[in-house]
Write a protein that holds these residues in place. Structure first.
Motif, PDB file in Angstrom:
ATOM      1  N   GLN A 615       0.841  -1.201   0.000  1.00 41.97           N
ATOM      2  CA  GLN A 615       0.000   0.000   0.000  1.00 41.97           C
ATOM      3  C   GLN A 615       0.877   1.253   0.000  1.00 41.97           C
ATOM      4  OE1 GLN A 615      -2.380   0.539   3.468  1.00 41.97           O
ATOM      5  NE2 GLN A 615      -1.079  -0.673   4.767  1.00 41.97           N
ATOM      6  N   PHE A 616       0.460   2.238  -0.730  1.00 37.52           N
ATOM      7  CA  PHE A 616       1.113   3.533  -0.895  1.00 37.52           C
ATOM      8  C   PHE A 616       2.418   3.476  -1.665  1.00 37.52           C
ATOM      9  CE2 PHE A 616      -1.107   4.166   3.283  1.00 37.52           C
ATOM     10  CZ  PHE A 616      -2.151   4.900   2.763  1.00 37.52           C
ATOM     11  N   TYR A 617       2.738   2.304  -2.203  1.00 35.87           N
ATOM     12  CA  TYR A 617       4.016   2.274  -2.922  1.00 35.87           C
ATOM     13  C   TYR A 617       3.875   2.983  -4.264  1.00 35.87           C
ATOM     14  CZ  TYR A 617       8.233   1.250  -5.298  1.00 35.87           C
ATOM     15  OH  TYR A 617       9.392   1.426  -5.994  1.00 35.87           O
ATOM     16  N   ARG A 618       4.788   3.863  -4.498  1.00 37.82           N
ATOM     17  CA  ARG A 618       4.831   4.534  -5.798  1.00 37.82           C
ATOM     18  C   ARG A 618       6.262   4.522  -6.251  1.00 37.82           C
ATOM     19  NH1 ARG A 618       2.485   9.518  -7.264  1.00 37.82           N
ATOM     20  NH2 ARG A 618       1.989   8.249  -9.050  1.00 37.82           N
ATOM     21  N   SER A 619       6.446   4.214  -7.501  1.00 41.00           N
ATOM     22  CA  SER A 619       7.801   4.186  -8.026  1.00 41.00           C
ATOM     23  C   SER A 619       8.352   5.608  -8.027  1.00 41.00           C
ATOM     24  CB  SER A 619       7.758   3.612  -9.437  1.00 41.00           C
ATOM     25  OG  SER A 619       8.739   4.214 -10.211  1.00 41.00           O
ATOM     26  N   PRO A 620       9.664   5.758  -7.663  1.00 40.69           N
ATOM     27  CA  PRO A 620      10.225   7.120  -7.592  1.00 40.69           C
ATOM     28  C   PRO A 620      10.059   7.857  -8.930  1.00 40.69           C
ATOM     29  CG  PRO A 620      11.797   5.498  -6.788  1.00 40.69           C
ATOM     30  CD  PRO A 620      10.637   4.735  -7.292  1.00 40.69           C
ATOM     31  N   GLY A 621       9.994   7.122 -10.038  1.00 43.09           N
ATOM     32  CA  GLY A 621       9.910   7.785 -11.347  1.00 43.09           C
ATOM     33  C   GLY A 621       8.483   8.150 -11.750  1.00 43.09           C
ATOM     34  N   SER A 622       7.475   7.846 -10.895  1.00 46.78           N
ATOM     35  CA  SER A 622       6.098   8.037 -11.340  1.00 46.78           C
ATOM     36  C   SER A 622       5.458   9.300 -10.776  1.00 46.78           C
ATOM     37  CB  SER A 622       5.259   6.815 -10.978  1.00 46.78           C
ATOM     38  OG  SER A 622       5.290   6.647  -9.587  1.00 46.78           O
ATOM     39  N   THR A 623       6.296  10.214 -10.236  1.00 40.74           N
ATOM     40  CA  THR A 623       5.720  11.454  -9.689  1.00 40.74           C
ATOM     41  C   THR A 623       5.178  12.314 -10.831  1.00 40.74           C
ATOM     42  OG1 THR A 623       7.991  12.180  -9.625  1.00 40.74           O
ATOM     43  CG2 THR A 623       6.970  11.742  -7.507  1.00 40.74           C
ATOM     44  N   GLY A 624       4.169  13.052 -10.509  1.00 44.53           N
ATOM     45  CA  GLY A 624       3.587  13.947 -11.513  1.00 44.53           C
ATOM     46  C   GLY A 624       2.563  13.266 -12.381  1.00 44.53           C
ATOM     47  N   LYS A 625       2.290  11.969 -12.070  1.00 44.39           N
ATOM     48  CA  LYS A 625       1.323  11.255 -12.899  1.00 44.39           C
ATOM     49  C   LYS A 625       0.011  11.038 -12.151  1.00 44.39           C
ATOM     50  CE  LYS A 625       3.997   9.327 -16.484  1.00 44.39           C
ATOM     51  NZ  LYS A 625       5.339   9.764 -16.193  1.00 44.39           N
ATOM     52  N   TYR A 628      -1.822   7.403  -5.787  1.00 45.09           N
ATOM     53  CA  TYR A 628      -1.316   7.363  -4.408  1.00 45.09           C
ATOM     54  C   TYR A 628      -0.816   5.986  -4.010  1.00 45.09           C
ATOM     55  CZ  TYR A 628      -3.032  11.943  -4.342  1.00 45.09           C
ATOM     56  OH  TYR A 628      -3.183  13.232  -4.670  1.00 45.09           O
ATOM     57  N   GLY A 629      -0.476   5.180  -4.986  1.00 45.85           N
ATOM     58  CA  GLY A 629       0.024   3.849  -4.659  1.00 45.85           C
ATOM     59  C   GLY A 629      -1.044   2.970  -4.064  1.00 45.85           C
ATOM     60  N   LEU A 630      -2.282   3.089  -4.553  1.00 44.35           N
ATOM     61  CA  LEU A 630      -3.355   2.254  -4.023  1.00 44.35           C
ATOM     62  C   LEU A 630      -3.879   1.271  -5.058  1.00 44.35           C
ATOM     63  CD1 LEU A 630      -5.601   4.627  -1.917  1.00 44.35           C
ATOM     64  CD2 LEU A 630      -3.983   2.905  -1.157  1.00 44.35           C
ATOM     65  N   GLY A 631      -3.751   1.629  -6.356  1.00 45.93           N
ATOM     66  CA  GLY A 631      -4.366   0.834  -7.427  1.00 45.93           C
ATOM     67  C   GLY A 631      -3.951  -0.628  -7.367  1.00 45.93           C
ATOM     68  N   LEU A 632      -2.669  -0.870  -7.377  1.00 43.83           N
ATOM     69  CA  LEU A 632      -2.203  -2.265  -7.410  1.00 43.83           C
ATOM     70  C   LEU A 632      -2.430  -2.953  -6.072  1.00 43.83           C
ATOM     71  CD1 LEU A 632       1.043  -2.046  -9.571  1.00 43.83           C
ATOM     72  CD2 LEU A 632      -1.224  -2.853 -10.211  1.00 43.83           C
ATOM     73  N   TYR A 633      -2.365  -2.187  -4.972  1.00 45.31           N
ATOM     74  CA  TYR A 633      -2.657  -2.757  -3.653  1.00 45.31           C
ATOM     75  C   TYR A 633      -4.084  -3.323  -3.650  1.00 45.31           C
ATOM     76  CZ  TYR A 633      -3.861  -2.764   1.308  1.00 45.31           C
ATOM     77  OH  TYR A 633      -4.302  -3.106   2.549  1.00 45.31           O
ATOM     78  N   LEU A 634      -5.009  -2.577  -4.254  1.00 44.95           N
ATOM     79  CA  LEU A 634      -6.404  -3.035  -4.321  1.00 44.95           C
ATOM     80  C   LEU A 634      -6.523  -4.256  -5.226  1.00 44.95           C
ATOM     81  CD1 LEU A 634      -8.338   0.346  -4.492  1.00 44.95           C
ATOM     82  CD2 LEU A 634      -8.124  -1.210  -2.573  1.00 44.95           C
ATOM     83  N   VAL A 635      -5.810  -4.208  -6.374  1.00 42.24           N
ATOM     84  CA  VAL A 635      -5.845  -5.354  -7.300  1.00 42.24           C
ATOM     85  C   VAL A 635      -5.411  -6.620  -6.567  1.00 42.24           C
ATOM     86  CG1 VAL A 635      -4.790  -6.354  -9.357  1.00 42.24           C
ATOM     87  CG2 VAL A 635      -5.491  -3.955  -9.357  1.00 42.24           C
ATOM     88  N   LYS A 636      -4.326  -6.501  -5.822  1.00 40.47           N
ATOM     89  CA  LYS A 636      -3.791  -7.674  -5.110  1.00 40.47           C
ATOM     90  C   LYS A 636      -4.820  -8.161  -4.086  1.00 40.47           C
ATOM     91  CE  LYS A 636      -0.077  -9.974  -3.219  1.00 40.47           C
ATOM     92  NZ  LYS A 636      -0.742 -11.202  -2.908  1.00 40.47           N
ATOM     93  N   HIS A 637      -5.405  -7.242  -3.360  1.00 39.33           N
ATOM     94  CA  HIS A 637      -6.379  -7.612  -2.350  1.00 39.33           C
ATOM     95  C   HIS A 637      -7.561  -8.332  -2.984  1.00 39.33           C
ATOM     96  CE1 HIS A 637      -9.134  -7.289   1.019  1.00 39.33           C
ATOM     97  NE2 HIS A 637      -8.047  -7.120   1.757  1.00 39.33           N
ATOM     98  N   ILE A 638      -8.028  -7.800  -4.127  1.00 40.99           N
ATOM     99  CA  ILE A 638      -9.164  -8.410  -4.822  1.00 40.99           C
ATOM    100  C   ILE A 638      -8.807  -9.817  -5.288  1.00 40.99           C
ATOM    101  CG2 ILE A 638     -10.577  -8.242  -6.924  1.00 40.99           C
ATOM    102  CD1 ILE A 638     -10.347  -5.118  -6.496  1.00 40.99           C
TER     103      ILE A 638
END
Ligand code: ADP
Length: 667
Positions: A615-625, A628-638
């Protein structure tokens, strides 16, 4: 988890506390523990040593007592009293052999004895050290007197006139007389000698061979066996080794003097064996020579009393016991024995220690021999009267070790190290967890302020366009449609954002519920792709869809699944850079229905792939896009809730492929 700027100072504060509160006391405990183990070990060693010393003294006294008792009982054996001693006091080889036989029988009953001996006036009489004075043959018949006459004539010719040729004839005549073997042998030996002196070597050899063959077991007047004389003269290499063996075996009861003299001559002959084999007979003679040199009885000899004498003749040490021979008329004779140390060592010592109930290992060692075994493991005990050249070395029972303290130290050190390592491990985990919580707290705060900001943008846009539409009524149709589109797009974005946040908050509070039902994934997925696909196409994406029909049934929550699909599609679009491609494929795998979402975007470096689903993980290179690092956390949970899996394949700069596998309920 990378340590952030705020975590490092905290870590620096925690480390000294950890070192002082846990590591230092543990090390002090370890040190104190080791000291105590050491002291305990020293105490055990000294206690065991004094125990050993006590046991050693008891065992030594017991061994001494048993040895002298056994020696005394051997010397009191009835066969000792009736030893075949010579009436005339002449200890000839025949007498010696008979005494040896008698002692042999006694020894079989008394294994304490190694060598028996007889003494008269401080001189050893048995075993024979010297032969008695020469004994002439007694001439009782006419022929014998004739023999004597011829024999002395021959001796005169041979020795005084130095005419062995003449002597040879006289000896031959005496040899031919019909007399017992002892006479004949004496003449034959002289004949052989004269033949040698007159250079008739072949005939001399023949004569010696006859002497050996017929009269080998007899003695000349000096008690020298003819067998030995003949072989020494013949110098036949084939006969020498056998003669050596017989001498060592004790045949002919040679005297010590003879043994030394003949042996010296024999070993110089061709065929002689130089190796000095172990010979009981020879060692008996050597013992007797040493005994005679040392023996001197002090004080008055009391009949029936057993005396002890120990003496050394390097490399041997002897312990002897002797007594006066208790037989009428023989009181001037002493009988004694030397102790069989091997037997004492191998039989008497184990017996004595077993009878005393001792488990320790003990053995006799020469005095002053270097200590062997572990330090303090072998203790020396001295004997009181007997065995002055030996000590009793006694150690703990085999298998036990006095220095068991060493093991304790090891066990103690190992367990302390183990405890210390566990402490270090658990503290490390704890610290890591604390840091993670701190980081999550920080991210959560960022998230709240970020989300508010994110909500504001679409709301502002919607309000702005709404107001514009309300105020100006004469907008041209295409422009008005554009405004509506912005309002619709922004409200869709808002909906998605709110959905995500709500989902996250439900999951976070463990309130998330899934409504599972059996069905065909294709329809749900096709719908989601359709809705989002249109949106992507409008933004200039090429969307490739490949959805298989007749898929196996799966159990799933349609709303959650479309949420997962939308998240993946959203990411694919967000991280696509210039190459605007999104591919979706749904197909049946082995026992699974597999959905793949592919893009040709910026890709994910290998070192980040493992963290994407936190949760909240965002790649250092993905700023400005956005995000909040939730999308994939939710995918995994689902996917976890569906009993499925999510995987990612990616290459930085070339794109990514996310794969969701849903288990089938039936095919
Ligand atoms: P976000 O809301 O930041 O997109 P996600 O959980 O959806 O959060 O994704 C986490 C991180 O994974 C993103 O910050 C991004 O770096 C990376 N990521 C996700 N999908 C892709 C993709 N398709 N291509 C490249 N990077 C991706």
């Amino acid at each position: 988890m990378p340590l952030t700027g705020r975590a490092v100072p905290l870590f620096r504060r925690v480390l000294p506390v950890y070192l002082f509160a846990i590591v230092a006391p543990t090390l002090v405990l370890l040190y104190l523990g080791l000291q105590s183990v050491k002291r305990q070990r020293e105490a055990i060693v000294s206690l065991s040593e004094s125990n050993l010393r006590l046991s050693g003294d008891r065992l030594a006294a017991e061994l001494e007592r048993r040895t002298s008792e056994l020696a005394a009982s051997a010397l009191e054996d009835p066969d000792v009293v009736s030893l075949p001693l010579p009436a005339d006091g002449r200890f000839t080889p025949e007498v010696g052999a008979r005494i040896r036989n008698a002692f042999g029988r006694i020894q079989a009953r008394h294994p304490i004895a190694r060598h028996f001996f007889l003494l008269q006036g401080n001189a050893v009489r048995f075993p024979l050290l010297r032969a008695p004075s020469p004994q002439p043959l007694l001439a009782t018949s006419k022929d014998a007197r004739h023999f004597e006459q011829l024999f002395s004539e021959a001796e005169d010719q041979e020795l005084r006139l130095q005419r062995p040729d003449l002597a040879l004839e006289s000896y031959r005549q005496s040899y031919q007389l019909a007399l017992p073997d002892a006479w004949k042998a004496r003449a034959l030996e002289r004949m052989a000698r004269c033949l040698q002196e007159t250079q008739q070597a072949a005939k001399a050899g023949e004569a010696y061979r006859t002497l050996l063959g017929r009269y080998g077991g007899l003695y000349d007047s000096f008690f020298r066996p003819y067998a030995v004389v003949a072989v020494l003269e013949m110098k036949a290499p084939d006969l020498v080794p056998q003669l050596q063996r017989e001498m060592l075996r004790g045949q002919w009861e040679l005297t010590a003097e003879q043994m030394d003299y003949f042996w010296e001559r024999l070993i110089k002959l061709p065929g002689a064996q130089l190796s000095t084999q172990e010979s009981e007979f020879r060692s008996h003679l050597q013992f007797a020579q040493a005994l005679e040199a040392k023996f001197q009885h002090q004080g008055l000899l009391r009949p029936g009393e057993v005396y002890a004498l120990a003496f050394a003749r390097p490399p041997n040490n002897y312990q002897t016991y002797y007594t006066q021979l208790a037989a009428p008329g023989r009181s001037e004779t002493l009988v004694g024995l030397s102790v069989n140390l091997d037997w004492v060592q191998q039989t008497l010592l184990p017996q004595a220690s077993a009878d005393l109930g001792m488990e320790q290992v003990a053995r006799l060692v020469p005095n002053g021999s270097p200590d062997s075994g572990p330090p303090g493991g072998l203790v020396r005990a001295a004997f009181k009267d007997a065995f002055p050249f030996w000590k009793l070395a006694i150690g703990p029972a085999s298998g036990t070790n006095l220095a068991t303290g060493a093991n304790n130290t090891l066990v103690f050190s190992l367990s302390t190290i183990l405890v210390l390592s566990l402490l270090v491990l658990s503290i490390t985990l704890l610290v890591r967890d604390v840091f993670r919580q701190i980081e999550i707290g920080r991210l959560r705060a960022d998230f709240v302020s970020g989300i508010s900001h994110e909500l504001k943008t679409p709301l502002t846009l919607i309000r702005l366009y709404g107001e514009t539409l309300l105020e100006g009524e004469d907008f041209p149709e295409p422009e008005r449609r554009g405004y509506y589109q912005v309002i619709t797009r922004e409200s869709e974005r808002l909906t998605r954002l709110i959905e995500k946040v709500l989902d996250f908050s439900r999951i976070d509070r463990d309130r998330k519920q899934y409504h599972m039902q059996d069905g065909d994934l294709a329809a749900t997925i096709a719908d989601s792709v359709q809705i989002y696909g249109d949106y992507l196409k409008r933004r200039g994406f090429s969307v490739e869809t490949e959805i298989a029909t007749h898929l196996p049934t799966a159990r799933f929550d349609p709303e959650a699944v479309s949420q997962a699909v939308l998240n993946l599609l959203d990411n694919a679009a967000k991280y696509s850079a210039e190459s605007k491609f999104v591919g979706v494929r749904l197909q049946a795998g082995e026992a699974h229905v597999v959905l793949e979402v592919e893009d040709h975007g910026i890709g994910i470096p290998a070192n980040e792939r493992g963290k994407l689903f936190q949760q909240f993980y965002r790649s250092p290179g993905s700023t400005g896009k956005g995000g909040y690092g939730l999308g994939l956390y939710l995918v995994k949970h689902i996917m976890d809730a569906h009993g499925g899996a999510v995987e990612v394949e990616s290459e930085a700069g070339r794109g990514s492929r996310f794969r969701l596998s849903f288990p089938c309920t039936r095919s």
